[in-house]
Design an enzyme around this catalytic site. Structure first.
Site, PDB file in Angstrom:
ATOM      1  N   GLY A  57      56.975  14.234  15.472  1.00 36.70           N
ATOM      2  CA  GLY A  57      57.480  15.589  15.654  1.00 36.70           C
ATOM      3  C   GLY A  57      57.076  16.583  14.570  1.00 36.70           C
ATOM      4  O   GLY A  57      57.759  17.582  14.374  1.00 36.70           O
ATOM      5  N   GLU A  80      46.286  21.418  12.905  1.00 37.54           N
ATOM      6  CA  GLU A  80      47.116  21.560  14.117  1.00 37.54           C
ATOM      7  C   GLU A  80      48.272  22.518  13.854  1.00 37.54           C
ATOM      8  O   GLU A  80      48.634  23.327  14.707  1.00 37.54           O
ATOM      9  CB  GLU A  80      47.695  20.204  14.540  1.00 37.54           C
ATOM     10  N   ASN A 106      54.566  18.594  14.698  1.00 35.37           N
ATOM     11  CA  ASN A 106      54.255  19.857  15.398  1.00 35.37           C
ATOM     12  C   ASN A 106      55.524  20.542  15.874  1.00 35.37           C
ATOM     13  O   ASN A 106      55.622  21.767  15.842  1.00 35.37           O
ATOM     14  CB  ASN A 106      53.308  19.608  16.577  1.00 35.37           C
ATOM     15  N   ILE A 149      52.416  11.297  31.175  1.00 34.62           N
ATOM     16  CA  ILE A 149      51.587  12.233  31.932  1.00 34.62           C
ATOM     17  C   ILE A 149      52.443  12.871  33.021  1.00 34.62           C
ATOM     18  O   ILE A 149      53.068  12.171  33.822  1.00 34.62           O
ATOM     19  CB  ILE A 149      50.362  11.503  32.530  1.00 34.62           C
ATOM     20  N   HIS A 151      45.874  18.687  21.285  1.00 33.25           N
ATOM     21  CA  HIS A 151      45.155  17.412  21.363  1.00 33.25           C
ATOM     22  C   HIS A 151      44.267  17.256  20.123  1.00 33.25           C
ATOM     23  O   HIS A 151      43.572  18.205  19.738  1.00 33.25           O
ATOM     24  CB  HIS A 151      44.310  17.388  22.643  1.00 33.25           C
TER      25      HIS A 151
HETATM   26  C1  GRF Z   1      49.277  15.207  17.270  1.00 31.97           C
HETATM   27  O1  GRF Z   1      48.194  14.711  16.551  1.00 31.97           O
HETATM   28  C2  GRF Z   1      48.816  15.848  18.554  1.00 31.97           C
HETATM   29  O2  GRF Z   1      47.543  16.387  18.465  1.00 31.97           O
HETATM   30  C3  GRF Z   1      48.838  14.697  19.514  1.00 31.97           C
HETATM   31  O3  GRF Z   1      49.933  13.895  19.116  1.00 31.97           O
HETATM   32  C4  GRF Z   1      50.181  14.086  17.737  1.00 31.97           C
HETATM   33  C5  GRF Z   1      51.631  14.411  17.573  1.00 31.97           C
HETATM   34  O4  GRF Z   1      52.025  14.444  16.235  1.00 31.97           O
HETATM   35  N1  GRF Z   1      48.924  15.157  20.877  1.00 31.97           N
HETATM   36  P1  GRF Z   1      53.472  14.939  15.816  1.00 31.97           P
HETATM   37  O5  GRF Z   1      54.479  14.061  16.560  1.00 31.97           O
HETATM   38  O6  GRF Z   1      53.591  16.374  16.222  1.00 31.97           O
HETATM   39  O7  GRF Z   1      53.548  14.748  14.346  1.00 31.97           O
END
Ligand code: GRF
Length: 194
Positions: free
Chosen positions: A20, A179, A22, A97, A114
């Protein structure tokens, strides 16, 4: 330009399955001045997602949805989204998905981050595959979600150089930092269309 009072912000749900980082970053972004979104709901397919802890920390509603039966799970999520007036979904490390039917209901309102330079390296183990293929660059992509995995229209990308000494772990770390800049920037880019 829409005026951004607390009430007129775009009500957003973030879907997670893991750490989490992000999610945390999007929550912090949502609290910045003039941000067009508010994070109102966290959805996880597992109670073990570490990111669920941000629900308490930031006082955001969370829902854990069992995906044993996809159709039932999606029906539940759709009803929760409706009840909470959610109109934008950010996938952030969500490992399930979503069906065509679900995506149709939120057409153009679901985005994903991604960890590769799409269309290269869709799916899992992106860093490992990029290194094994001697790629010079990798990066991350924010894109709209369609029913084809990691294939929707690209919103923004960030490219970084792969170093000779990089392992999937060191590369993942550097890409994640990017990201955390790319996801907010991408949301700002599309926010007037949401
Ligand atoms: C990220 O690297 C994102 O690109 C991918 O899954 C990962 C999630 O990381 N889809 P986090 O849980 O947000 O740390």
């Amino acid at each position: 330009m829409k005026k951004l009072t607390g009430l007129s912000k775009i009500k957003t749900a973030v879907f997670i399955s893991g750490k989490g980082s992000n999610l945390k970053n999007l929550i912090q972004f949502s609290k910045t001045k003039g941000c067009p979104i508010s994070i109102n709901l966290i959805v996880s397919n597992t109670k073990n997602a570490k990111g669920l802890s941000y629900s308490n920390r930031y006082n955001i509603k969370k829902k854990i949805i069992n995906f044993k039966h996809n159709k039932i799970a999606e029906k539940k999520i759709l009803s929760i989204l409706r009840i909470n007036n959610i109109n934008f979904i950010c996938l952030a490390g969500f490992m399930k998905i979503l069906s065509k039917n679900f995506i149709k209901k939120f057409n153009g309102k679901i985005v994903n981050i991604h960890p590769s330079l799409l269309p290269k390296y869709k799916g899992l183990n992106t860093h490992e595959r990029a290194i094994d293929n001697n790629e010079k660059f990798s990066g991350c992509t924010v894109h709209y979600v369609t029913s084809k995995l990691d294939s929707g229209k690209i919103i923004m990308q960030k490219k970084i150089k792969i170093r000779k000494k990089d392992t999937p772990i060191t590369l993942a770390k550097r890409i994640q930092k990017k990201e955390h800049l790319l996801y907010p920037a991408s949301i700002l880019k599309i926010s007037t269309n949401l």
